[in-house]
Write a protein that holds these residues in place. Structure first.
Motif, short mmCIF file in Angstrom:
data_model
loop_
_atom_site.label_atom_id
_atom_site.label_comp_id
_atom_site.label_asym_id
_atom_site.label_seq_id
_atom_site.Cartn_x
_atom_site.Cartn_y
_atom_site.Cartn_z
N LYS A 1 1.64 -5.18 5.12
CA LYS A 1 1.04 -5.67 6.37
C LYS A 1 1.15 -4.63 7.48
O LYS A 1 1.46 -4.93 8.64
CB LYS A 1 1.69 -6.98 6.81
N GLY A 2 0.92 -3.37 7.09
CA GLY A 2 0.86 -2.29 8.06
C GLY A 2 2.20 -1.71 8.48
O GLY A 2 2.23 -0.75 9.25
N GLN A 3 3.30 -2.26 7.98
CA GLN A 3 4.62 -1.75 8.34
C GLN A 3 5.28 -1.06 7.16
O GLN A 3 5.24 -1.59 6.03
CB GLN A 3 5.52 -2.88 8.82
N ARG B 1 1.24 5.19 0.57
CA ARG B 1 0.55 6.27 1.29
C ARG B 1 1.36 7.56 1.16
O ARG B 1 2.60 7.53 1.26
CB ARG B 1 0.40 5.95 2.78
N GLU C 1 5.69 9.82 14.17
CA GLU C 1 5.68 8.37 13.93
C GLU C 1 6.21 8.05 12.54
O GLU C 1 6.96 7.08 12.35
CB GLU C 1 4.25 7.83 14.08
N TYR D 1 3.83 0.47 2.50
CA TYR D 1 3.53 -0.38 3.66
C TYR D 1 3.14 -1.78 3.22
O TYR D 1 2.40 -1.96 2.23
CB TYR D 1 2.39 0.24 4.47
N GLU E 1 9.48 5.79 11.42
CA GLU E 1 9.37 4.71 10.43
C GLU E 1 10.44 4.88 9.34
O GLU E 1 11.08 3.90 8.92
CB GLU E 1 7.97 4.70 9.80
N LYS F 1 7.95 -0.32 4.66
CA LYS F 1 9.07 -1.10 4.14
C LYS F 1 9.90 -0.31 3.13
O LYS F 1 10.95 -0.79 2.70
CB LYS F 1 8.56 -2.39 3.48
N GLU G 1 0.85 -1.19 0.00
CA GLU G 1 0.00 0.00 0.00
C GLU G 1 0.89 1.24 0.00
O GLU G 1 1.77 1.37 0.84
CB GLU G 1 -0.90 0.01 1.23
#
Length: 303
Positions: A219-221, A160, A168, A217, A172, A223, A158
């Motif tokens: 799985k929500g992390q 974003r 935050e 992202y 990341e 990368k 995904e």
């Protein structure tokens, strides 16, 4: 306020608009882009001045760490170059001007000038078409398109649009950059620690106008990420592009595609992918995107 030569001042965030007054008339050369200069000046050694209504910069070489002079502008070129070469000798640095933009060099070459003007391949900027990078259209980019599709199929990533004002997000990005460095070291390579410092400096610089950040992202992390900048006349600059793992198939193809896709929705046409510094792996990667080249030159006095 930028002082007049031979007085120099350290580069500061407050100089952004003054610097852009000198650079906005030219193609967006990466070295004279304010965000690029500010980020990579990790030891606060870059200095700026004006000479004959041209912007003069005392750079520190990204690889060797040696100081050198350059300038951007089209006013009184012979006089400006002569003055800067003499000054270099006076302060005991190599009498050579590097990163001289193509626009300036071409003006010199029109005349039978007293200077030797030589292409500097390692400093050429890579100019990409947004339309081509969005989905990697065309036969010659088929390999990139295949990597993009494999990434989408295997990981359901995904993309974003994120903000550097979000603490935050900054964490990341730094985590991705750290993991990138660790991966390089595991592979027996020596990562560019200065690049990590440049990313960290930019993240700590508060709000800088026209930056655009794409986070990828899985799985929500996060990368991978791209930090770019919107510039006039349909250009964008890609400042930083990193993924946390080389084992994520096609992650860099997905990053570039996502960045270009968003630029295209905003009506942008070109991406300056900056130079390769003579690093073979980086050159191979950038050349695979089928760029046109924005040339820069070295200027010395004829013997």
């Amino acid at each position: 306020m930028i002082p007049e030569f031979p007085i120099f001042k350290p580069l500061e965030l407050a100089d952004r608009e003054d610097v852009m007054k000198y650079t906005s008339a030219f193609l967006p050369y990466s070295d004279f882009n304010f965000v690029s200069m500010w980020s990579w000046d990790t030891d606060y050694e870059f200095m700026i001045s004006t000479l004959n209504n041209n912007l003069v910069v005392r750079f520190i070489d990204y690889i060797s760490g040696d100081p050198f002079l350059s300038f951007i502008g089209n006013q009184e070129l012979t006089k400006t170059i002569d003055t800067l070469l003499k000054y270099s000798q006076e302060i005991q640095i190599k009498p050579i001007l590097k990163l001289v933009p193509n626009d300036v060099a071409m003006s010199l070459l029109k005349d039978d000038c007293e200077f030797f003007v030589q292409e500097d391949r390692d400093s050429f900027d890579y100019l990409l078409m947004v339309e081509h990078m969005d989905g990697f259209k065309g036969n010659r980019l088929r390999g990139k398109r295949n990597f993009l599709k494999r990434c989408e199929r295997m990981y359901s990533p995904e993309a974003r649009i994120v903000s550097l004002l979000d603490d935050e997000v900054k964490k990341e990005i730094l985590n991705v950059a750290k993991e990138w460095m660790e991966e390089r070291m595991k592979a027996g390579e020596i990562p560019n620690a200065k690049e990590f410092a440049a990313i960290s400096k930019l993240l700590s610089s508060g709000q800088i106008p026209n930056l655009i950040v794409v986070g990828v992202y899985i799985k929500g992390q996060m990368k991978g990420f791209v930090i770019g900048e919107l510039l006039p006349r349909g250009y964008a600059m890609l400042h930083f592009e990193k993924a946390s793992s080389v084992d994520i198939v096609g992650i860099y193809a997905y990053l570039m595609h996502s960045f270009a896709a968003h630029l295209r929705t905003l009506g942008y046409q070109y991406i300056n992918h900056e130079q390769d510094l003579g690093l073979i792996g980086l050159r191979k990667h950038k050349e695979s995107l089928l760029p046109s080249m924005v040339k820069k030159y070295i200027v010395t006095r004829k013997k």
